[in-house]
Design a protein around this motif. Structure first.
Motif, PDB file in Angstrom:
ATOM      1  N   MET A  65     -28.329 -59.953  -2.120  1.00  0.00           N
ATOM      2  CA  MET A  65     -29.859 -58.846  -1.401  1.00  0.00           C
ATOM      3  C   MET A  65     -30.980 -59.696  -1.892  1.00  0.00           C
ATOM      4  O   MET A  65     -31.517 -59.691  -1.284  1.00  0.00           O
ATOM      5  CB  MET A  65     -29.290 -58.509  -3.840  1.00  0.00           C
ATOM      6  CG  MET A  65     -28.589 -57.499  -3.826  1.00  0.00           C
ATOM      7  SD  MET A  65     -28.239 -56.711  -4.762  1.00  0.00           S
ATOM      8  CE  MET A  65     -29.636 -55.569  -5.009  1.00  0.00           C
ATOM      9  N   VAL A 114     -27.948 -54.572   5.036  1.00  0.00           N
ATOM     10  CA  VAL A 114     -26.747 -54.130   5.319  1.00  0.00           C
ATOM     11  C   VAL A 114     -26.361 -54.862   3.705  1.00  0.00           C
ATOM     12  O   VAL A 114     -25.690 -54.633   2.999  1.00  0.00           O
ATOM     13  CB  VAL A 114     -25.323 -54.505   6.112  1.00  0.00           C
ATOM     14  CG1 VAL A 114     -25.690 -55.823   6.581  1.00  0.00           C
ATOM     15  CG2 VAL A 114     -24.058 -54.052   5.560  1.00  0.00           C
ATOM     16  N   LEU A 160     -28.252 -56.237   1.217  1.00  0.00           N
ATOM     17  CA  LEU A 160     -28.590 -55.189  -0.188  1.00  0.00           C
ATOM     18  C   LEU A 160     -27.241 -54.387  -0.718  1.00  0.00           C
ATOM     19  O   LEU A 160     -27.445 -54.914  -1.543  1.00  0.00           O
ATOM     20  CB  LEU A 160     -29.555 -54.527   0.363  1.00  0.00           C
ATOM     21  CG  LEU A 160     -31.274 -55.650   0.684  1.00  0.00           C
ATOM     22  CD1 LEU A 160     -32.792 -54.508   0.993  1.00  0.00           C
ATOM     23  CD2 LEU A 160     -31.554 -55.830  -0.306  1.00  0.00           C
ATOM     24  N   TYR A 161     -26.574 -53.771   0.352  1.00  0.00           N
ATOM     25  CA  TYR A 161     -25.933 -52.756  -0.064  1.00  0.00           C
ATOM     26  C   TYR A 161     -24.904 -53.503  -0.456  1.00  0.00           C
ATOM     27  O   TYR A 161     -23.868 -53.056  -1.472  1.00  0.00           O
ATOM     28  CB  TYR A 161     -25.414 -51.079   1.048  1.00  0.00           C
ATOM     29  CG  TYR A 161     -26.346 -50.703   1.028  1.00  0.00           C
ATOM     30  CD1 TYR A 161     -27.340 -50.064   0.669  1.00  0.00           C
ATOM     31  CD2 TYR A 161     -27.675 -51.259   2.426  1.00  0.00           C
ATOM     32  CE1 TYR A 161     -28.393 -49.141   1.021  1.00  0.00           C
ATOM     33  CE2 TYR A 161     -28.771 -50.792   2.790  1.00  0.00           C
ATOM     34  CZ  TYR A 161     -28.581 -49.492   1.812  1.00  0.00           C
ATOM     35  OH  TYR A 161     -29.841 -49.390   2.023  1.00  0.00           O
ATOM     36  N   ALA A 181     -25.219 -55.027  -4.098  1.00  0.00           N
ATOM     37  CA  ALA A 181     -25.843 -53.838  -5.017  1.00  0.00           C
ATOM     38  C   ALA A 181     -24.277 -53.929  -5.297  1.00  0.00           C
ATOM     39  O   ALA A 181     -23.713 -53.304  -6.817  1.00  0.00           O
ATOM     40  CB  ALA A 181     -26.201 -52.716  -4.807  1.00  0.00           C
ATOM     41  N   ALA A 182     -23.108 -54.010  -4.207  1.00  0.00           N
ATOM     42  CA  ALA A 182     -21.725 -53.391  -4.718  1.00  0.00           C
ATOM     43  C   ALA A 182     -21.215 -54.848  -5.522  1.00  0.00           C
ATOM     44  O   ALA A 182     -20.775 -54.292  -6.031  1.00  0.00           O
ATOM     45  CB  ALA A 182     -20.674 -52.998  -3.411  1.00  0.00           C
TER      46      ALA A 182
END
Length: 138
Positions: A88, A109, A111-112, A115-116
């Motif tokens: 992140m 991307v 970040l996602y 987060a996952a």
């Protein structure tokens, strides 16, 4: 604590020096000593904050999972949370590279993905800790 937990915790604590360096970089940007536009400054702040908070959360998760005696997939939880502590902030910093970006680049991307990883790690840890607690009751 087992040896791998101690080694991991030691390595993670040493990474705080990198977060500290990021804080110095952020301070230079905020004070105008390092060129940064408003987007970069806000992303640098977010990256720095996420790094610090997620490192602490990763260490807590590591200690809780290790101390619970849980086994199976639950032992992956601290790795996932600590991965988010890398992914992140990297997404925040790397997605605004350049002289004067007006929007984040494709590296956002991260970040996602982070987060996952964070969500998966926390769900694994939470369910595993509840299971370990219930097992101790019975």
């Amino acid at each position: 604590m087992n040896a791998s937990t101690l080694i991991t915790a030691g390595i993670v604590l040493l990474t705080v020096v990198a977060v500290e360096s990021g804080g110095l970089f952020l301070l230079k940007g905020v004070r105008g000593r390092q060129p940064a536009n408003a987007l970069q400054t806000s992303f640098y702040r977010a990256g720095h904050a996420h790094a610090g908070v997620l490192i602490i959360l990763g260490l807590v998760t590591l200690l809780l999972v290790d101390g619970s005696g849980a086994s199976g997939a639950v032992v992956l939880a601290p790795t996932l949370v600590l991965s988010a502590a890398i992914l992140m902030p990297a997404g925040f910093f790397l997605s605004v590279l350049g002289k004067d970006p007006q929007k984040p680049n494709g590296l956002a991307v991260l970040l996602y993905v982070g987060a996952a990883a964070l969500a998966a790690g926390l769900v694994l840890a939470g369910v595993g800790l509840i299971g370990a607690g219930v097992a101790q009751l019975g």
